[in-house]
Design a protein around this motif. Structure first.
Motif, PDB file in Angstrom:
ATOM      1  N   ARG A  22      44.031  33.552  53.308  1.00 50.86           N
ATOM      2  CA  ARG A  22      43.824  33.619  51.624  1.00 50.86           C
ATOM      3  C   ARG A  22      42.508  34.406  51.274  1.00 50.86           C
ATOM      4  NH1 ARG A  22      43.460  28.796  47.139  1.00 50.86           N
ATOM      5  NH2 ARG A  22      43.541  30.118  45.388  1.00 50.86           N
ATOM      6  N   VAL A  23      42.515  35.056  50.207  1.00 52.78           N
ATOM      7  CA  VAL A  23      41.231  35.481  49.893  1.00 52.78           C
ATOM      8  C   VAL A  23      41.141  35.357  48.234  1.00 52.78           C
ATOM      9  CG1 VAL A  23      40.217  37.815  49.561  1.00 52.78           C
ATOM     10  CG2 VAL A  23      41.350  37.404  51.719  1.00 52.78           C
ATOM     11  N   ARG A  24      39.863  34.944  47.977  1.00 53.27           N
ATOM     12  CA  ARG A  24      39.713  34.918  46.587  1.00 53.27           C
ATOM     13  C   ARG A  24      38.963  35.769  45.976  1.00 53.27           C
ATOM     14  NH1 ARG A  24      39.604  29.785  49.175  1.00 53.27           N
ATOM     15  NH2 ARG A  24      40.870  27.964  48.346  1.00 53.27           N
ATOM     16  N   MET A  25      39.139  36.426  45.132  1.00 50.54           N
ATOM     17  CA  MET A  25      38.256  37.878  44.964  1.00 50.54           C
ATOM     18  C   MET A  25      38.213  38.012  43.278  1.00 50.54           C
ATOM     19  SD  MET A  25      39.699  41.628  45.892  1.00 50.54           S
ATOM     20  CE  MET A  25      38.894  43.141  45.424  1.00 50.54           C
ATOM     21  N   TYR A  26      37.095  38.225  42.892  1.00 53.86           N
ATOM     22  CA  TYR A  26      36.698  38.451  41.275  1.00 53.86           C
ATOM     23  C   TYR A  26      36.041  39.617  41.249  1.00 53.86           C
ATOM     24  CZ  TYR A  26      34.997  36.954  36.715  1.00 53.86           C
ATOM     25  OH  TYR A  26      34.785  36.975  35.287  1.00 53.86           O
ATOM     26  N   VAL A  27      36.632  40.431  40.273  1.00 52.88           N
ATOM     27  CA  VAL A  27      35.902  41.614  39.921  1.00 52.88           C
ATOM     28  C   VAL A  27      35.686  41.732  38.492  1.00 52.88           C
ATOM     29  CG1 VAL A  27      36.330  44.254  39.576  1.00 52.88           C
ATOM     30  CG2 VAL A  27      37.264  42.785  41.764  1.00 52.88           C
ATOM     31  N   VAL A  64      41.244  38.181  40.522  1.00 55.04           N
ATOM     32  CA  VAL A  64      40.630  37.871  39.188  1.00 55.04           C
ATOM     33  C   VAL A  64      39.934  39.053  38.397  1.00 55.04           C
ATOM     34  CG1 VAL A  64      39.595  36.211  37.379  1.00 55.04           C
ATOM     35  CG2 VAL A  64      40.831  35.358  39.491  1.00 55.04           C
ATOM     36  N   ARG A  65      40.632  39.528  37.475  1.00 59.27           N
ATOM     37  CA  ARG A  65      39.743  40.579  36.662  1.00 59.27           C
ATOM     38  C   ARG A  65      39.391  40.131  35.147  1.00 59.27           C
ATOM     39  NH1 ARG A  65      42.583  45.659  36.809  1.00 59.27           N
ATOM     40  NH2 ARG A  65      43.595  44.930  34.408  1.00 59.27           N
ATOM     41  N   ASN A  66      38.272  39.898  34.744  1.00 62.18           N
ATOM     42  CA  ASN A  66      38.077  39.130  33.312  1.00 62.18           C
ATOM     43  C   ASN A  66      37.971  40.175  32.269  1.00 62.18           C
ATOM     44  OD1 ASN A  66      35.350  39.852  34.205  1.00 62.18           O
ATOM     45  ND2 ASN A  66      35.038  39.376  32.241  1.00 62.18           N
ATOM     46  N   ILE A  67      38.361  39.666  30.942  1.00 57.94           N
ATOM     47  CA  ILE A  67      38.038  40.517  29.748  1.00 57.94           C
ATOM     48  C   ILE A  67      36.922  39.972  29.008  1.00 57.94           C
ATOM     49  CG2 ILE A  67      38.825  41.166  27.666  1.00 57.94           C
ATOM     50  CD1 ILE A  67      41.750  41.303  29.108  1.00 57.94           C
ATOM     51  N   PRO A 108      46.205  42.137  37.690  1.00 59.77           N
ATOM     52  CA  PRO A 108      45.371  41.115  38.493  1.00 59.77           C
ATOM     53  C   PRO A 108      46.511  39.897  38.471  1.00 59.77           C
ATOM     54  CG  PRO A 108      44.738  41.471  36.167  1.00 59.77           C
ATOM     55  CD  PRO A 108      45.490  42.507  36.408  1.00 59.77           C
ATOM     56  N   THR A 109      46.073  39.123  39.275  1.00 57.85           N
ATOM     57  CA  THR A 109      46.545  37.671  39.209  1.00 57.85           C
ATOM     58  C   THR A 109      46.463  36.840  37.979  1.00 57.85           C
ATOM     59  OG1 THR A 109      46.299  37.733  41.933  1.00 57.85           O
ATOM     60  CG2 THR A 109      47.077  35.357  40.810  1.00 57.85           C
ATOM     61  N   TYR A 110      45.078  36.899  37.705  1.00 56.39           N
ATOM     62  CA  TYR A 110      44.638  36.069  36.486  1.00 56.39           C
ATOM     63  C   TYR A 110      43.832  37.242  35.715  1.00 56.39           C
ATOM     64  CZ  TYR A 110      45.994  31.874  38.558  1.00 56.39           C
ATOM     65  OH  TYR A 110      46.736  30.955  39.411  1.00 56.39           O
ATOM     66  N   THR A 220      33.172  28.513  45.469  1.00 59.25           N
ATOM     67  CA  THR A 220      32.659  29.481  46.389  1.00 59.25           C
ATOM     68  C   THR A 220      33.766  30.337  46.549  1.00 59.25           C
ATOM     69  OG1 THR A 220      31.131  28.257  47.692  1.00 59.25           O
ATOM     70  CG2 THR A 220      31.990  30.116  48.900  1.00 59.25           C
ATOM     71  N   ILE A 221      33.599  31.661  46.340  1.00 53.19           N
ATOM     72  CA  ILE A 221      34.612  32.679  46.396  1.00 53.19           C
ATOM     73  C   ILE A 221      34.332  33.749  47.543  1.00 53.19           C
ATOM     74  CG2 ILE A 221      35.222  32.589  44.094  1.00 53.19           C
ATOM     75  CD1 ILE A 221      33.872  35.018  43.297  1.00 53.19           C
ATOM     76  N   ASP A 222      35.469  34.362  48.040  1.00 50.61           N
ATOM     77  CA  ASP A 222      35.179  35.288  49.163  1.00 50.61           C
ATOM     78  C   ASP A 222      34.632  36.594  48.553  1.00 50.61           C
ATOM     79  OD1 ASP A 222      36.440  33.629  51.156  1.00 50.61           O
ATOM     80  OD2 ASP A 222      38.168  33.638  49.952  1.00 50.61           O
ATOM     81  N   ILE A 223      35.089  37.066  47.761  1.00 51.66           N
ATOM     82  CA  ILE A 223      34.527  38.488  47.242  1.00 51.66           C
ATOM     83  C   ILE A 223      34.234  38.609  45.694  1.00 51.66           C
ATOM     84  CG2 ILE A 223      35.172  40.922  47.065  1.00 51.66           C
ATOM     85  CD1 ILE A 223      36.787  40.721  49.447  1.00 51.66           C
ATOM     86  N   HIS A 224      33.106  38.923  45.418  1.00 49.71           N
ATOM     87  CA  HIS A 224      32.820  39.251  43.946  1.00 49.71           C
ATOM     88  C   HIS A 224      32.406  40.866  43.969  1.00 49.71           C
ATOM     89  CE1 HIS A 224      31.429  39.007  40.044  1.00 49.71           C
ATOM     90  NE2 HIS A 224      31.199  37.767  39.854  1.00 49.71           N
ATOM     91  N   GLY A 225      33.057  41.567  43.000  1.00 48.82           N
ATOM     92  CA  GLY A 225      32.979  42.964  43.013  1.00 48.82           C
ATOM     93  C   GLY A 225      32.630  43.415  41.498  1.00 48.82           C
TER      94      GLY A 225
END
Length: 468
Positions: A22-27, A64-67, A108-110, A220-225
Motif C-alpha cells: 500500500r502506498v500513501r501519496m499526497y500531492v 490525495v490532491r488537495n484544493i 484522486p482518491t480524496y 507518516t506518509i510514503d510520498i509527498h509531491g
C-alpha cells in the motif's frame, strides 16, 4: 525493483512503502482563484504517471490532491469580481477538475478542500503551541517559531543563518522573528473566518496540507509531491510543523517535478509569466493543440509532450516541441493502424515490456520508456506480429496514451464534417484523374493536400489519408 529520488536526501534509493502493498501519496494541489496553467499540467501529469506505475506494479495507492480554497489571492479575486469566495472557488475547482480529466489524469482518491478541515488544523496548531514551538502574537496571529526546529532547511538546503542574512521581512508587531511563519491569521473585516481559542481567523497556507495529509493518510506518509516552487517555503514549513507536532518523519520520499519554461520568439527560454505575455493556461494549450491536430487528439498530444521528459527534468513549452510530440504519436499510431493484438495479457518478462519496466523502475524515467515504445513500433511495422501490437497497446495504456482509434487519430480526430468530405472528394477526383491517365492533376491533388499537412497513402484497399 523500483527506486525513487528524494529531494530531502538528494539520492535515489529503493522504494519500500511503510505498509507492504500500500502506498500513501499526497500531492499539493492548486489554489483555485484562476484557471490552471501548463506548469500545473506538467506537475499533475507527472504524478498521474507515477501513480499509474505504482498501481501497475501491484500497489494499492491512496492518492490525495488537495484544493486550497481559502487564501489572500482568492479573497482579492472574489472582491474584484464581486462574488463570494465560495462561488469563486467552486467555479475554478470545477475548471481544474475538467482540465485534469482532459489531460488524462485519474481522479484522486480524496480531494479535500482546506475549508473542510479547519477543526483538524486548529487541533494541530494547538498541539504546536503546547509543545512551545508556536505562539500567540500580540497582533492576534499564531506564528511558528522556525528556530525552535533544529533541522529546518534540510529539504531546501537553506540554513537558518543564510535565511537570516537574506531576510527582508520586518519584524511585525507580533512576530518575534522575521523567519517565523503564520499558522493562524487573525480575522479582518469581510474575510472568511472561523472561531478559535485565539479569536476569529483563518488558517495560514502551510498548516493546511499538514492537517489534511495527516488526517487522511496518517502521521507518516510514503510520498509527498508537488511542483518545484513548493520546495521552499511550503514543503520546508510542512516538515517543520508536522514533525514538531508528532515527533515522526512526515514523508519518507519527497518528490518534485522539474521546472517548465517557455521558449520565446528569439529562441531564449524564460519563466512563464503573465507580465511577459507568455502565460499559457491548460485550456489555451488544449485549444491550440486540438485546432492543430483534431478535436480530442490535441489532448493526447499535450499529454504525450508532458511525459516525454523524465518528471524531474526541466521542460520547455514551445510549438516546435508540441509538433515533435505529435509526430511521435503519429509514428506510434501508424504502427497500430489496421492491426490487432493477440488478446493476451501484458507479460512483463517479454523483452520490450521488461525494458519498459526497467525504465519506469528507474525513478519513473518516462523518456526512456517512450523510446522503448518507438523501438517496439519499428518492430510492429517490420513484422506485424500481433504479440508486439498487444505489447505496444498495453505499454501505452500504462501511460494512458494510444487509446484512440488509429485511423481517426491519423486523420486528426474523427472525420470532421465538411473538411473530411472535401478530402475524400479530392481523393476520388485523384483516383478518376489517374484512371484517365491525367497524372499531372493526380499529382497536383497529392501535393496540394501534402502542403496542408495531409498525406495520402495508396494501398491494395484504396487510398487513405493522415495528418502529418
Amino acid at each position: 525493483m523500483l527506486s525513487i529520488y528524494s529531494t530531502l536526501t538528494r539520492d535515489q534509493r529503493t522504494f519500500e512503502p511503510l505498509e507492504p502493498g500500500r502506498v500513501r501519496m499526497y500531492v499539493c494541489g492548486v489554489t483555485v482563484y484562476d484557471y490552471c496553467h501548463i506548469g500545473h499540467g506538467r506537475t499533475f501529469v507527472a504524478f498521474d504517471v507515477i501513480r499509474r506505475w505504482l498501481e501497475a506494479s501491484g500497489y494499492e495507492v491512496t492518492f490525495v490532491r488537495n484544493i486550497t480554497d481559502v487564501d489572500d489571492k482568492i479573497i482579492r479575486r472574489a472582491a474584484e469580481r464581486g462574488v463570494t469566495t465560495d462561488a469563486l472557488t467552486d467555479e475554478f475547482a470545477r475548471a481544474m477538475q475538467e482540465d485534469m480529466l482532459a489531460l488524462g489524469c485519474l481522479a484522486p482518491t480524496y480531494e479535500p478542500r482546506a475549508t473542510q478541515f479547519i477543526p483538524q488544523m486548529l487541533n494541530l496548531i494547538e498541539k504546536l503551541e503546547e509543545k512551545g514551538v508556536a505562539y500567540h502574537a500580540a497582533d492576534g496571529d499564531v506564528d511558528y517559531s522556525v528556530r525552535s526546529f533544529k533541522p529546518y532547511g534540510r529539504l531546501s538546503g537553506k540554513s537558518i543563518d543564510d535565511l537570516q542574512a537574506g531576510a527582508r521581512v520586518q519584524v511585525g508587531q507580533g512576530k518575534r522573528d522575521p523567519l517565523d511563519f503564520v499558522l493562524w491569521k487573525s480575522a479582518k473585516p469581510g474575510e472568511p473566518q472561523w472561531s478559535s481559542k485565539w479569536g476569529c481567523g483563518r488558517p495560514g497556507w502551510h498548516i493546511e496540507c499538514s492537517a489534511m495529509a495527516m488526517n487522511l493518510l496518517g502521521e507518516t506518509i510514503d510520498i509527498h509531491g508537488g511542483g518545484p516552487d513548493l520546495v521552499f517555503p511550503h514543503h520546508e514549513n510542512e516538515i517543520a510543523q508536522s514533525e514538531a507536532a508528532t515527533g515522526c518523519t512526515f514523508a519518507r520520499f519527497w518528490m518534485h517535478s522539474g521546472p517548465l519554461r517557455v521558449r520565446a520568439a528569439d529562441g531564449t527560454e524564460e519563466k512563464m509569466s503573465k507580465s511577459l505575455g507568455n502565460f499559457w493556461t491548460i485550456r489555451d494549450a488544449l485549444k491550440e493543440t486540438n485546432a492543430a491536430y483534431g478535436d480530442g487528439c490535441g489532448n493526447e498530444v499535450l499529454r504525450f509532450f508532458l511525459l516525454r521528459s523524465q518528471y524531474r527534468s526541466p521542460i520547455t513549452f514551445s510549438s516546435t516541441l508540441i509538433e515533435e510530440a505529435h509526430k511521435g504519436l503519429v509514428r506510434l499510431y501508424t504502427a497500430l493502424k489496421g492491426r490487432e493484438g493477440d488478446g493476451r495479457e501484458l507479460d512483463w518478462s517479454e523483452p520490450f515490456a521488461a525494458r519498459f519496466k526497467a525504465a519506469m523502475d528507474d525513478d519513473f524515467n518516462t523518456a526512456l520508456a517512450v523510446s522503448v515504445l518507438f523501438e517496439l513500433a519499428t518492430e510492429v511495422n517490420r513484422t506485424g506480429d500481433p504479440a508486439l501490437v498487444r505489447q505496444l497497446l498495453g505499454l501505452g495504456a500504462v501511460l494512458n496514451i494510444l487509446h484512440a482509434d488509429p485511423a481517426e487519430f491519423l486523420q486528426g480526430g474523427a472525420a470532421q464534417g465538411d473538411e473530411a468530405g472535401r478530402i475524400e472528394a479530392l481523393i476520388a477526383e485523384r483516383a478518376a484523374a489517374k484512371k484517365a491517365k491525367n497524372f499531372a492533376r493526380a499529382d497536383e491533388i497529392r501535393k496540394g493536400l501534402l502542403a496542408e499537412g495531409i498525406e495520402l497513402q495508396d494501398g491494395p484497399a484504396g487510398t487513405t489519408w493522415r495528418r502529418i
